[in-house]
Design a protein around this motif. Structure first.
Motif, PDB file in Angstrom:
ATOM      1  N   LYS A 169       0.836  -1.213   0.000  1.00 55.56           N
ATOM      2  CA  LYS A 169       0.000   0.000   0.000  1.00 55.56           C
ATOM      3  C   LYS A 169       0.861   1.250   0.000  1.00 55.56           C
ATOM      4  CE  LYS A 169      -4.211  -1.459   2.378  1.00 55.56           C
ATOM      5  NZ  LYS A 169      -4.121  -2.890   2.089  1.00 55.56           N
ATOM      6  N   LEU A 170       2.079   1.085   0.515  1.00 55.25           N
ATOM      7  CA  LEU A 170       2.989   2.227   0.646  1.00 55.25           C
ATOM      8  C   LEU A 170       4.360   1.830   0.121  1.00 55.25           C
ATOM      9  CD1 LEU A 170       3.813   5.018   1.845  1.00 55.25           C
ATOM     10  CD2 LEU A 170       4.039   3.887   4.058  1.00 55.25           C
ATOM     11  N   LEU A 171       4.909   2.682  -0.741  1.00 58.32           N
ATOM     12  CA  LEU A 171       6.166   2.351  -1.401  1.00 58.32           C
ATOM     13  C   LEU A 171       7.195   3.451  -1.120  1.00 58.32           C
ATOM     14  CD1 LEU A 171       7.487   0.426  -3.471  1.00 58.32           C
ATOM     15  CD2 LEU A 171       6.414   1.789  -5.278  1.00 58.32           C
ATOM     16  N   PHE A 172       8.365   3.040  -0.643  1.00 59.61           N
ATOM     17  CA  PHE A 172       9.462   3.977  -0.410  1.00 59.61           C
ATOM     18  C   PHE A 172      10.499   3.782  -1.516  1.00 59.61           C
ATOM     19  CE2 PHE A 172       7.624   3.274   3.760  1.00 59.61           C
ATOM     20  CZ  PHE A 172       7.607   4.547   4.310  1.00 59.61           C
ATOM     21  N   LEU A 173      10.838   4.857  -2.205  1.00 58.37           N
ATOM     22  CA  LEU A 173      11.819   4.777  -3.293  1.00 58.37           C
ATOM     23  C   LEU A 173      12.934   5.771  -3.002  1.00 58.37           C
ATOM     24  CD1 LEU A 173       9.229   4.958  -6.236  1.00 58.37           C
ATOM     25  CD2 LEU A 173      10.251   2.898  -5.267  1.00 58.37           C
ATOM     26  N   ASP A 174      14.142   5.241  -2.790  1.00 58.53           N
ATOM     27  CA  ASP A 174      15.247   6.123  -2.424  1.00 58.53           C
ATOM     28  C   ASP A 174      16.114   6.394  -3.657  1.00 58.53           C
ATOM     29  OD1 ASP A 174      17.028   7.631  -1.018  1.00 58.53           O
ATOM     30  OD2 ASP A 174      17.666   6.040   0.352  1.00 58.53           O
ATOM     31  N   GLU A 175      15.992   7.575  -4.201  1.00 59.13           N
ATOM     32  CA  GLU A 175      16.694   7.967  -5.435  1.00 59.13           C
ATOM     33  C   GLU A 175      16.603   6.879  -6.501  1.00 59.13           C
ATOM     34  OE1 GLU A 175      20.435   9.932  -5.113  1.00 59.13           O
ATOM     35  OE2 GLU A 175      19.980  10.581  -3.074  1.00 59.13           O
ATOM     36  N   PRO A 176      15.389   6.551  -6.916  1.00 61.01           N
ATOM     37  CA  PRO A 176      15.222   5.406  -7.820  1.00 61.01           C
ATOM     38  C   PRO A 176      15.756   5.630  -9.226  1.00 61.01           C
ATOM     39  CG  PRO A 176      13.136   6.555  -7.543  1.00 61.01           C
ATOM     40  CD  PRO A 176      14.095   7.180  -6.575  1.00 61.01           C
ATOM     41  N   THR A 177      15.988   6.860  -9.612  1.00 58.66           N
ATOM     42  CA  THR A 177      16.382   7.099 -11.014  1.00 58.66           C
ATOM     43  C   THR A 177      17.776   7.704 -11.136  1.00 58.66           C
ATOM     44  OG1 THR A 177      15.357   9.259 -10.977  1.00 58.66           O
ATOM     45  CG2 THR A 177      13.989   7.454 -11.744  1.00 58.66           C
ATOM     46  N   SER A 178      18.630   7.445 -10.139  1.00 62.51           N
ATOM     47  CA  SER A 178      19.936   8.124 -10.154  1.00 62.51           C
ATOM     48  C   SER A 178      20.799   7.746 -11.361  1.00 62.51           C
ATOM     49  CB  SER A 178      20.680   7.878  -8.846  1.00 62.51           C
ATOM     50  OG  SER A 178      20.673   6.518  -8.563  1.00 62.51           O
ATOM     51  N   ALA A 179      20.591   6.525 -11.920  1.00 66.15           N
ATOM     52  CA  ALA A 179      21.433   6.123 -13.061  1.00 66.15           C
ATOM     53  C   ALA A 179      20.628   6.076 -14.363  1.00 66.15           C
ATOM     54  CB  ALA A 179      22.037   4.750 -12.787  1.00 66.15           C
ATOM     55  N   VAL A 180      19.560   6.863 -14.433  1.00 69.48           N
ATOM     56  CA  VAL A 180      18.629   6.725 -15.545  1.00 69.48           C
ATOM     57  C   VAL A 180      18.601   7.995 -16.392  1.00 69.48           C
ATOM     58  CG1 VAL A 180      16.205   6.267 -16.073  1.00 69.48           C
ATOM     59  CG2 VAL A 180      17.251   5.181 -14.110  1.00 69.48           C
ATOM     60  N   ASP A 181      18.578   7.836 -17.717  1.00 72.75           N
ATOM     61  CA  ASP A 181      18.549   9.024 -18.592  1.00 72.75           C
ATOM     62  C   ASP A 181      17.150   9.664 -18.553  1.00 72.75           C
ATOM     63  OD1 ASP A 181      16.778   8.012 -20.671  1.00 72.75           O
ATOM     64  OD2 ASP A 181      18.416   6.668 -21.203  1.00 72.75           O
ATOM     65  N   PRO A 182      17.030  10.939 -19.029  1.00 69.86           N
ATOM     66  CA  PRO A 182      15.751  11.651 -18.894  1.00 69.86           C
ATOM     67  C   PRO A 182      14.558  10.931 -19.513  1.00 69.86           C
ATOM     68  CG  PRO A 182      17.483  13.176 -19.506  1.00 69.86           C
ATOM     69  CD  PRO A 182      18.091  11.801 -19.560  1.00 69.86           C
ATOM     70  N   GLN A 183      14.740  10.310 -20.670  1.00 70.35           N
ATOM     71  CA  GLN A 183      13.633   9.595 -21.325  1.00 70.35           C
ATOM     72  C   GLN A 183      13.147   8.435 -20.455  1.00 70.35           C
ATOM     73  OE1 GLN A 183      11.770   9.967 -23.928  1.00 70.35           O
ATOM     74  NE2 GLN A 183      10.819   7.932 -23.878  1.00 70.35           N
ATOM     75  N   ASN A 184      14.100   7.638 -19.954  1.00 71.70           N
ATOM     76  CA  ASN A 184      13.718   6.504 -19.103  1.00 71.70           C
ATOM     77  C   ASN A 184      13.168   6.969 -17.762  1.00 71.70           C
ATOM     78  OD1 ASN A 184      14.219   3.800 -20.323  1.00 71.70           O
ATOM     79  ND2 ASN A 184      16.149   4.795 -20.822  1.00 71.70           N
ATOM     80  N   ARG A 185      13.638   8.132 -17.334  1.00 68.63           N
ATOM     81  CA  ARG A 185      13.141   8.691 -16.072  1.00 68.63           C
ATOM     82  C   ARG A 185      11.657   9.036 -16.213  1.00 68.63           C
ATOM     83  NH1 ARG A 185      17.483  12.655 -14.563  1.00 68.63           N
ATOM     84  NH2 ARG A 185      16.013  14.353 -14.682  1.00 68.63           N
ATOM     85  N   ARG A 186      11.320   9.625 -17.357  1.00 74.45           N
ATOM     86  CA  ARG A 186       9.913   9.962 -17.604  1.00 74.45           C
ATOM     87  C   ARG A 186       9.055   8.700 -17.604  1.00 74.45           C
ATOM     88  NH1 ARG A 186      11.700  14.171 -20.740  1.00 74.45           N
ATOM     89  NH2 ARG A 186      11.944  12.883 -22.583  1.00 74.45           N
ATOM     90  N   GLU A 187       9.568   7.655 -18.271  1.00 75.96           N
ATOM     91  CA  GLU A 187       8.795   6.400 -18.325  1.00 75.96           C
ATOM     92  C   GLU A 187       8.654   5.783 -16.931  1.00 75.96           C
ATOM     93  OE1 GLU A 187      10.714   4.036 -21.307  1.00 75.96           O
ATOM     94  OE2 GLU A 187      10.158   5.486 -22.867  1.00 75.96           O
ATOM     95  N   PHE A 188       9.745   5.865 -16.161  1.00 75.36           N
ATOM     96  CA  PHE A 188       9.715   5.347 -14.785  1.00 75.36           C
ATOM     97  C   PHE A 188       8.617   6.072 -13.995  1.00 75.36           C
ATOM     98  CE2 PHE A 188      11.077   4.930 -10.412  1.00 75.36           C
ATOM     99  CZ  PHE A 188      11.628   3.657 -10.345  1.00 75.36           C
ATOM    100  N   TRP A 189       8.543   7.390 -14.192  1.00 76.60           N
ATOM    101  CA  TRP A 189       7.527   8.167 -13.466  1.00 76.60           C
ATOM    102  C   TRP A 189       6.116   7.839 -13.918  1.00 76.60           C
ATOM    103  CZ3 TRP A 189       7.124  11.527  -9.334  1.00 76.60           C
ATOM    104  CH2 TRP A 189       8.286  11.625  -8.582  1.00 76.60           C
ATOM    105  N   GLU A 190       5.940   7.468 -15.162  1.00 71.82           N
ATOM    106  CA  GLU A 190       4.620   7.016 -15.620  1.00 71.82           C
ATOM    107  C   GLU A 190       4.190   5.791 -14.813  1.00 71.82           C
ATOM    108  OE1 GLU A 190       2.303   8.330 -17.658  1.00 71.82           O
ATOM    109  OE2 GLU A 190       3.646  10.048 -17.569  1.00 71.82           O
ATOM    110  N   GLN A 191       5.165   4.897 -14.566  1.00 68.03           N
ATOM    111  CA  GLN A 191       4.846   3.708 -13.740  1.00 68.03           C
ATOM    112  C   GLN A 191       4.425   4.135 -12.338  1.00 68.03           C
ATOM    113  OE1 GLN A 191       4.849   0.803 -14.963  1.00 68.03           O
ATOM    114  NE2 GLN A 191       6.190   0.831 -16.739  1.00 68.03           N
ATOM    115  N   LEU A 192       5.100   5.145 -11.800  1.00 69.71           N
ATOM    116  CA  LEU A 192       4.755   5.600 -10.447  1.00 69.71           C
ATOM    117  C   LEU A 192       3.346   6.185 -10.416  1.00 69.71           C
ATOM    118  CD1 LEU A 192       8.023   7.228  -9.031  1.00 69.71           C
ATOM    119  CD2 LEU A 192       7.358   4.832  -9.202  1.00 69.71           C
ATOM    120  N   PHE A 193       2.999   6.977 -11.442  1.00 71.63           N
ATOM    121  CA  PHE A 193       1.646   7.536 -11.492  1.00 71.63           C
ATOM    122  C   PHE A 193       0.603   6.423 -11.627  1.00 71.63           C
ATOM    123  CE2 PHE A 193       3.744  11.566 -12.998  1.00 71.63           C
ATOM    124  CZ  PHE A 193       3.440  12.284 -11.851  1.00 71.63           C
ATOM    125  N   ASP A 194       0.921   5.385 -12.402  1.00 70.02           N
ATOM    126  CA  ASP A 194      -0.018   4.260 -12.528  1.00 70.02           C
ATOM    127  C   ASP A 194      -0.219   3.590 -11.178  1.00 70.02           C
ATOM    128  OD1 ASP A 194      -0.440   4.665 -15.186  1.00 70.02           O
ATOM    129  OD2 ASP A 194       0.970   3.133 -15.872  1.00 70.02           O
TER     130      ASP A 194
END
Ligand SMILES: Nc1ncnc2c1ncn2[C@@H]1O[C@H](COP(=O)(O)OP(=O)(O)OP(=O)(O)O)[C@@H](O)[C@H]1O
Ligand SMILES: [Mg+2]
Length: 333
Positions: A169-194
């Motif tokens: 129910k609750l997810l903690f993400l500690d700097e989840p995209t530190s090694a990710v390029d901007p395009q993949n970061r955007r896609e990662f955030w789409e998953q978070l919004f879902d």
């Protein structure tokens, strides 16, 4: 951003919060890593921790997951008081650590199978869940690849998939995209919004301003202290400084001069412009700067809208003069 607008209804009942912390403090010898943190995170929202290296983001997350005992203060997570009820929380929360914590010498599928066993999924549940997660996180092609050989972005997707295997129910993400390029970061955030749309509350730490702007609310941390806590828009609307943008020649020299003024909080060069933060108490910041000897009448000065990065600079009261630390796509660390 429209998905964000129906959140943040404003509530005062502790049961409506996924996270509620009061005066949460953690000392390490004579260093206070987290200092008197008051925090309330509404259910089904994405809440950000924005702060430079060493500001206490990971320590705060470890306290909120029950992995670390506080020196003082109170924490209630999804109705469980910590640290007393930490064990009851295990199945309700997911934690993606700052450092990749899966097995390099297991394949993607083997890693997910291993984690699903820890969470007690039956073989049938495991089969269905793995197939779903591999597809959602675009890892089906890599399912037999060793984690060791995957790209940074693929590893992050695997770590996210592993952290939600038990549908927390609750997810903690500690700097989840530190090694990710901007395009993949955007896609990662789409998953978070879902995930958020499906009912998950997410607390995410970041160095990136563009990520912080995507959060429903965020706290700005500095030296373990919460300096600000609000929606990104409110933080920008209520910031304690005004922004003047200057177009001129020899911006470096101008910056060196203006930063000496007591009314100037910071000055940073962004391409062909200088972005100057002036104390809000100043009635006419453009006139103040225009009359400085380093500027000419032909130079262009204009009052502009603040960004989240400006908020960070003004509320931490850091006099930033280093260009590299202040790009909106870049980090603050
Ligand atoms: N186990 C520990 N023992 C001693 N000091 C610690 C310990 N854990 C953290 N600290 C200190 O607490 C402070 C906050 O560290 P923390 O890891 O929480 O920062 P952070 O915001 O996550 O930084 P980063 O962005 O680099 O990950 C730092 O000064 C760190 O050295
Ligand atoms: Mg950290």
């Amino acid at each position: 951003m429209s998905r964000l607008n129906n959140k943040l209804s404003g509530t005062d009942n502790v049961n409506d919060y996924a996270i509620s912390a009061t005066q949460l403090t953690r000392n390490f010898s004579n260093l206070t890593a987290v200092s008197a943190l008051d925090l309330q995170v509404e259910k089904q929202t994405i809440y950000g921790f924005l702060g430079p290296n060493g500001s206490g983001k990971t320590t705060a997350i470890r306290l909120l997951t029950g992995l670390l005992k506080p020196s003082s203060g109170e924490v209630n997570i999804l109705g469980c008081n910590l640290p007393k009820e930490a064990q009851n929380l295990r199945m309700k929360i997911g934690y993606m650590t700052q450092k990749f914590s899966l097995y390099d010498d297991l394949t993607v599928k083997e890693n997910l199978q291993f984690v699903s066993k820890i969470y007690g999924l039956t073989p049938n549940e495991q089969k269905a869940r793995l197939s779903e997660l591999l597809s959602v996180h675009q890892l089906t092609q890599q399912s037999n690849q060793f984690a060791d050989s995957m790209s940074g972005g693929q590893k992050q997707r695997l770590a996210l998939a592993a952290s939600v295997i038990h549908k927390p129910k609750l997810l903690f993400l500690d700097e989840p995209t530190s090694a990710v390029d901007p395009q993949n970061r955007r896609e990662f955030w789409e998953q978070l919004f879902d995930l958020c749309d499906q009912g998950t509350t997410i607390l995410v730490s970041t160095h990136y301003m563009d990520e912080a702007e995507r959060c429903h609310k965020l706290a700005i941390l500095e030296n373990g202290i919460k300096r600000a806590d609000d929606t990104p828009q409110n933080l920008m609307d209520n910031m304690a400084a005004q922004i003047v943008e200057i177009g001129a020649k020899d911006l470096r020299h101008i910056k060196d001069q203006l930063i000496q003024l007591p009314q100037v909080v910071s000055a940073a060069q962004l391409g062909t412009h200088l972005r100057v933060l002036v104390n809000k108490a100043e009635d006419d910041p453009v006139a103040l700067l225009q009359q400085q000897p380093c500027l000419h009448t032909s130079d262009k000065l204009a009052l502009v809208r603040p960004s989240l990065e400006d908020v960070f600079v003004s509320c931490t009261n850091q006099k930033i003069t280093d260009d590299s630390s202040t790009t909106s796509q870049g980090g603050i660390g």
